[in-house]
Design a protein around this motif. Structure first.
Motif, PDB file in Angstrom:
ATOM      1  N   VAL A  71       0.847  -1.202   0.000  1.00  0.00           N
ATOM      2  CA  VAL A  71       0.000   0.000   0.000  1.00  0.00           C
ATOM      3  C   VAL A  71       0.880   1.250   0.000  1.00  0.00           C
ATOM      4  N   LEU A  72       1.935   1.226   0.807  1.00  0.00           N
ATOM      5  CA  LEU A  72       2.870   2.350   0.855  1.00  0.00           C
ATOM      6  C   LEU A  72       3.496   2.596  -0.514  1.00  0.00           C
ATOM      7  N   ASP A  73       3.841   1.536  -1.210  1.00  0.00           N
ATOM      8  CA  ASP A  73       4.413   1.662  -2.553  1.00  0.00           C
ATOM      9  C   ASP A  73       3.417   2.340  -3.494  1.00  0.00           C
ATOM     10  N   ALA A  74       2.157   1.931  -3.416  1.00  0.00           N
ATOM     11  CA  ALA A  74       1.123   2.557  -4.244  1.00  0.00           C
ATOM     12  C   ALA A  74       0.925   4.016  -3.856  1.00  0.00           C
ATOM     13  N   GLY A  75       0.991   4.295  -2.555  1.00  0.00           N
ATOM     14  CA  GLY A  75       0.846   5.664  -2.077  1.00  0.00           C
ATOM     15  C   GLY A  75       1.970   6.564  -2.550  1.00  0.00           C
ATOM     16  N   ASN A  76       3.184   6.066  -2.464  1.00  0.00           N
ATOM     17  CA  ASN A  76       4.326   6.856  -2.940  1.00  0.00           C
ATOM     18  C   ASN A  76       4.244   7.100  -4.443  1.00  0.00           C
ATOM     19  N   PHE A  77       3.756   6.095  -5.164  1.00  0.00           N
ATOM     20  CA  PHE A  77       3.593   6.220  -6.618  1.00  0.00           C
ATOM     21  C   PHE A  77       2.633   7.357  -6.972  1.00  0.00           C
ATOM     22  N   ILE A  78       1.449   7.357  -6.342  1.00  0.00           N
ATOM     23  CA  ILE A  78       0.444   8.356  -6.714  1.00  0.00           C
ATOM     24  C   ILE A  78       0.824   9.741  -6.198  1.00  0.00           C
TER      25      ILE A  78
END
Length: 327
Positions: free
Chosen positions: A303-310
């Protein structure tokens, strides 16, 4: 008399502690449902308009985290919400995973037909407890808002689509101030009676406290007979995540098992500018639930990876505390 009063207070304290313990124990045997709202509620309130490809990639990343419910877009007029004007393309472009519900918010029958055309798994309708907020947010009265989504709910039933409800300003309003819990409970009850299988209780300006959340949930459950399983909490943050997380923990203690959150903490309420900082970050919610040994089935680091991406694409900071912990 004083001794009697003291005994009563101690007795109540013990009972409350026991209730908290057994509700927490009960929750541990259940999977806590996380409703991921960043692709819709998050992106619609960010100034930058993203490409369809970026939105699709974001949702696909979320689909790989273990989340089982993702609110992917909305079918509101592009004039009102230009950030989500490409809802059809996004829904058609995502890589759907078996076992994940991809929903869309619809305001009326026009939006419903678009949602049906791209085969959403569920739809959501929205309203508010505050008359002023309702008029500013969706340009109609509370009563008219019900008239608008009544045919949507009826059409959804015929199409075998479940309907989720959202109610804004359940504790406080940026225009009308504090909201009485009985007024909120009556709107929540009405949405359920009309056919929503679940209603998300939105603390739009983040004015709630653990006590005010307990009071509201108790009002809904005890006086209006609303099952705890039909309520979700949607908390906004006013202090870097702590207040929202505290409120969520209070709701869990009361027996609530569905939580709305937004990866990266993106979005919030445009009508509460300067009051509520934004949606509670999914990363922080999952991290807290992990600490409480409550099961979500979600990988917080993904989830953190997706958050950093967006957040990188939006050119904003990931406001989750978990992101800070990982740096």
């Amino acid at each position: 008399m004083l001794m009697y009063f003291g005994t009563i207070c101690i007795f109540r304290s013990i009972i409350n502690s026991q209730i908290k313990f057994y509700r927490t124990l009960s929750n541990q045997s259940k999977i806590i449902k996380i409703v991921e709202v960043a692709p819709r509620d998050g992106l619609q309130n960010e100034k930058k308009i993203l490409s369809s490809a970026d939105k699709i990639k974001f949702i696909d990343k979320l689909s790989d985290t273990g989340l089982k419910y993702i609110e992917a877009t909305s079918f509101v007029s592009a004039e009102w919400i230009p950030q989500l004007a490409d809802g059809f393309e996004v829904m058609r472009g995502i890589n759907r995973h078996e076992g994940i519900i991809y929903s869309a918010l619809v305001p009326n029958m026009t939006g419903f037909k678009k949602a049906l055309d791209c085969q959403v798994d569920e739809i959501a309708v929205f309203g508010a407890v505050s008359e002023t907020f309702c008029k500013k947010n969706i340009n109609c009265s509370i009563e008219d808002s019900f008239k608008r989504f009544t045919p949507v709910i009826e059409a959804a039933k015929k199409a075998n689509l479940r309907v989720r409800g959202y109610v804004s300003c359940i504790i406080g309003c940026p225009y009308e101030g504090p909201i009485h819990p009985r007024k909120s409970a009556s709107i929540i009850s009405r949405m359920l009676t009309m056919g929503c299988y679940e209603v998300s209780l939105g603390d739009t300006i983040g004015s709630g406290s653990p006590d005010s959340w307990r009071t509201l949930i108790n009002m809904c459950y005890q006086e209006f007979g609303i099952p705890l399983s039909k309520m979700a909490v949607h908390c906004h943050d006013i202090s870097g995540g702590a207040a929202a997380i505290d409120n969520i923990e209070a709701a869990l203690e009361m027996g609530i098992t569905t939580i709305d959150s937004s990866t990266g903490g993106i979005g919030g309420c445009p009508y509460a500018d300067g009051i509520a900082r934004g949606n509670v970050p999914t990363e922080d919610v999952i991290h807290k639930l992990n600490q409480l040994h409550l099961n979500t089935g979600v990988d917080v680091d993904k989830v953190l990876d997706a958050g950093n991406f967006i957040c990188k694409i939006l050119n904003i900071q990931n406001i989750s505390r978990y992101a800070s912990l990982k740096h």
